[in-house]
Write a protein that holds these residues in place. Structure first.
Motif, PDB file in Angstrom:
ATOM      1  N   PRO A   1       0.826  -1.211   0.000  1.00 28.74           N
ATOM      2  CA  PRO A   1       0.000   0.000   0.000  1.00 28.74           C
ATOM      3  C   PRO A   1       0.866   1.269   0.000  1.00 28.74           C
ATOM      4  O   PRO A   1       2.007   1.241   0.461  1.00 28.74           O
ATOM      5  CB  PRO A   1      -0.790  -0.106   1.306  1.00 28.74           C
ATOM      6  CG  PRO A   1      -0.726  -1.548   1.689  1.00 28.74           C
ATOM      7  CD  PRO A   1       0.587  -2.043   1.172  1.00 28.74           C
TER       8      PRO A   1
ATOM      9  N   GLU B   1       0.566   5.830   0.465  1.00 26.10           N
ATOM     10  CA  GLU B   1      -0.257   6.804   1.193  1.00 26.10           C
ATOM     11  C   GLU B   1      -1.543   7.105   0.450  1.00 26.10           C
ATOM     12  O   GLU B   1      -2.572   7.356   1.052  1.00 26.10           O
ATOM     13  CB  GLU B   1       0.548   8.098   1.415  1.00 26.10           C
ATOM     14  CG  GLU B   1       1.396   8.049   2.669  1.00 26.10           C
ATOM     15  CD  GLU B   1       1.932   9.424   3.053  1.00 26.10           C
ATOM     16  OE1 GLU B   1       1.236  10.430   2.823  1.00 26.10           O
ATOM     17  OE2 GLU B   1       3.049   9.469   3.577  1.00 26.10           O
ATOM     18  N   ARG B   2      -1.486   7.091  -0.873  1.00 28.90           N
ATOM     19  CA  ARG B   2      -2.678   7.399  -1.665  1.00 28.90           C
ATOM     20  C   ARG B   2      -3.525   6.143  -1.897  1.00 28.90           C
ATOM     21  O   ARG B   2      -4.737   6.172  -1.736  1.00 28.90           O
ATOM     22  CB  ARG B   2      -2.270   8.020  -2.999  1.00 28.90           C
ATOM     23  CG  ARG B   2      -3.449   8.434  -3.854  1.00 28.90           C
ATOM     24  CD  ARG B   2      -3.010   9.376  -4.965  1.00 28.90           C
ATOM     25  NE  ARG B   2      -4.089   9.678  -5.869  1.00 28.90           N
ATOM     26  CZ  ARG B   2      -5.075  10.525  -5.625  1.00 28.90           C
ATOM     27  NH1 ARG B   2      -5.124  11.149  -4.449  1.00 28.90           N
ATOM     28  NH2 ARG B   2      -6.009  10.751  -6.512  1.00 28.90           N
TER      29      ARG B   2
ATOM     30  N   THR C   1      -4.239   3.195  -0.241  1.00 27.78           N
ATOM     31  CA  THR C   1      -4.039   2.593   1.086  1.00 27.78           C
ATOM     32  C   THR C   1      -4.325   1.094   1.117  1.00 27.78           C
ATOM     33  O   THR C   1      -3.910   0.411   2.045  1.00 27.78           O
ATOM     34  CB  THR C   1      -4.913   3.306   2.144  1.00 27.78           C
ATOM     35  OG1 THR C   1      -6.274   3.265   1.704  1.00 27.78           O
ATOM     36  CG2 THR C   1      -4.474   4.748   2.328  1.00 27.78           C
ATOM     37  N   TYR C   2      -5.042   0.586   0.108  1.00 31.59           N
ATOM     38  CA  TYR C   2      -5.267  -0.856   0.005  1.00 31.59           C
ATOM     39  C   TYR C   2      -4.299  -1.487  -0.991  1.00 31.59           C
ATOM     40  O   TYR C   2      -4.471  -2.633  -1.388  1.00 31.59           O
ATOM     41  CB  TYR C   2      -6.696  -1.156  -0.465  1.00 31.59           C
ATOM     42  CG  TYR C   2      -7.757  -1.034   0.603  1.00 31.59           C
ATOM     43  CD1 TYR C   2      -7.568  -1.589   1.865  1.00 31.59           C
ATOM     44  CD2 TYR C   2      -8.961  -0.396   0.339  1.00 31.59           C
ATOM     45  CE1 TYR C   2      -8.539  -1.498   2.842  1.00 31.59           C
ATOM     46  CE2 TYR C   2      -9.952  -0.297   1.310  1.00 31.59           C
ATOM     47  CZ  TYR C   2      -9.729  -0.850   2.556  1.00 31.59           C
ATOM     48  OH  TYR C   2     -10.703  -0.763   3.515  1.00 31.59           O
TER      49      TYR C   2
END
Length: 316
Positions: free
Chosen positions: A87, A89-90, A92-93
């Motif tokens: 993942p 920061e943008r 997140t999955y």
């Protein structure tokens, strides 16, 4: 009762309970995907060429179907590779959701292909054209072999991974479709009934639509964050309620993060206060084992009257 626990949110992700398996199960099938895609791509080229040379729309229909298989195998392979991407920061999955988009593309592509081939088959029903029955039979027989071998490559993984099960079932059913084309070629050789070719083409197209419709429905549902069809929300709710001592469960949301991984968020009302991390860890483990839900976030609430904007009774 301490107010410190009121509205306390505790995020606990069940990474150790199944997510690990999802990330690594398809890895050992990398070679199977590579062989399956190479075999099928080679066969698509041969089948399309001979379909044009022998003037057979049922061979062209089957080539279109097999091209869809190549895409399907590619999507399953890509999903297994992207699922292991870390993942950011943008995102997140990570890139898990790309498998859902790819499945949606796959379904739409197949249906458009089927539409074009069906139009040609219907046109030929009005004015049948001669076809080379022996060529049809020889090429389709090769298709039985290619599809059977590819299905066998994924046979051992079909029990543990829905992606691999999909690949296996698709290939096994394609072997049966190729049997149908062989039968059509034989009937044309024996009877010279030229209408058999476009009829078999339409039957193959109907089989593709039948199979693809489920893929389209499921991929649209997944992209809209619907509860995956293999998970019973009532059973999940009763498990949560039982584990938490029969308390109220609300704001329960279950959605697919990818075609192989699922996530859950919910609020548990526990007037006695926060039950501790061990309770949450065990709950995540239970959800992973029973429902293949690997990413769980539970919010513990002490006050039963806290409302949420997404609560079902507030949806207009």
């Amino acid at each position: 009762m301490s107010h410190d626990h009121s509205g306390h949110s505790h995020d606990h992700e069940g990474h150790d309970h199944g997510a690990h398996d999802h990330a690594h199960a398809p890895a050992s099938f990398g070679k199977a995907f590579a062989i399956g895609i190479t075999l099928n791509l080679g066969f698509v080229v041969i089948e399309a060429l001979y379909g044009l040379m022998s003037n057979s729309v049922s061979l062209l229909a089957d080539a279109g179907h097999n091209l869809g298989d190549v895409l399907g195998l590619g999507v399953a392979w890509l999903a297994s590779v992207l699922a292991r991407r870390a993942p950011t920061e943008r995102f997140t999955y990570g890139m898990r959701g790309s498998s859902i988009l790819a499945a949606l593309f796959n379904a739409v592509f197949l249906l458009v292909t089927v539409g074009g081939l069906s139009w040609e088959a219907i046109r030929r029903l009005g004015s049948p054209e001669p076809v080379a029955g022996k060529t049809m039979m020889a090429v389709a027989a090769m298709g039985i072999l290619v599809n059977a071998v590819t299905a066998w490559l994924f046979a051992s993984g079909r029990k543990d991974d829905i992606n691999l099960r999909g690949a296996f079932l698709h290939m096994a059913s394609d072997a049966l479709v190729s049997v149908g084309v062989v039968a059509a070629g034989l009937v044309i050789l024996l009877t010279n009934w030229l209408w058999i070719d476009p009829v078999v083409s339409l039957v193959i197209n109907a089989i593709i639509v039948w199979g693809t419709w489920g893929l389209l429905r499921d991929s649209v549902g997944m992209s809209m964050a619907a509860v995956p069809p293999q998970i019973d929300p009532a059973a999940v709710r009763s498990l949560l309620s039982a584990r938490a001592g029969g308390v109220d469960v609300h704001d329960l949301h279950i959605w697919p993060m990818s075609t192989t991984e699922n996530a859950l968020t919910c609020h548990l009302v526990m007037p006695e206060g926060h039950p501790g991390d061990a309770f949450l860890s065990e709950l995540c483990s239970d959800l992973a084992e029973r429902f293949k839900i690997n990413h769980t976030t539970v919010q513990i609430e002490v006050d039963p009257h806290i409302a949420c904007a997404l609560a079902p009774d507030e949806v207009v």
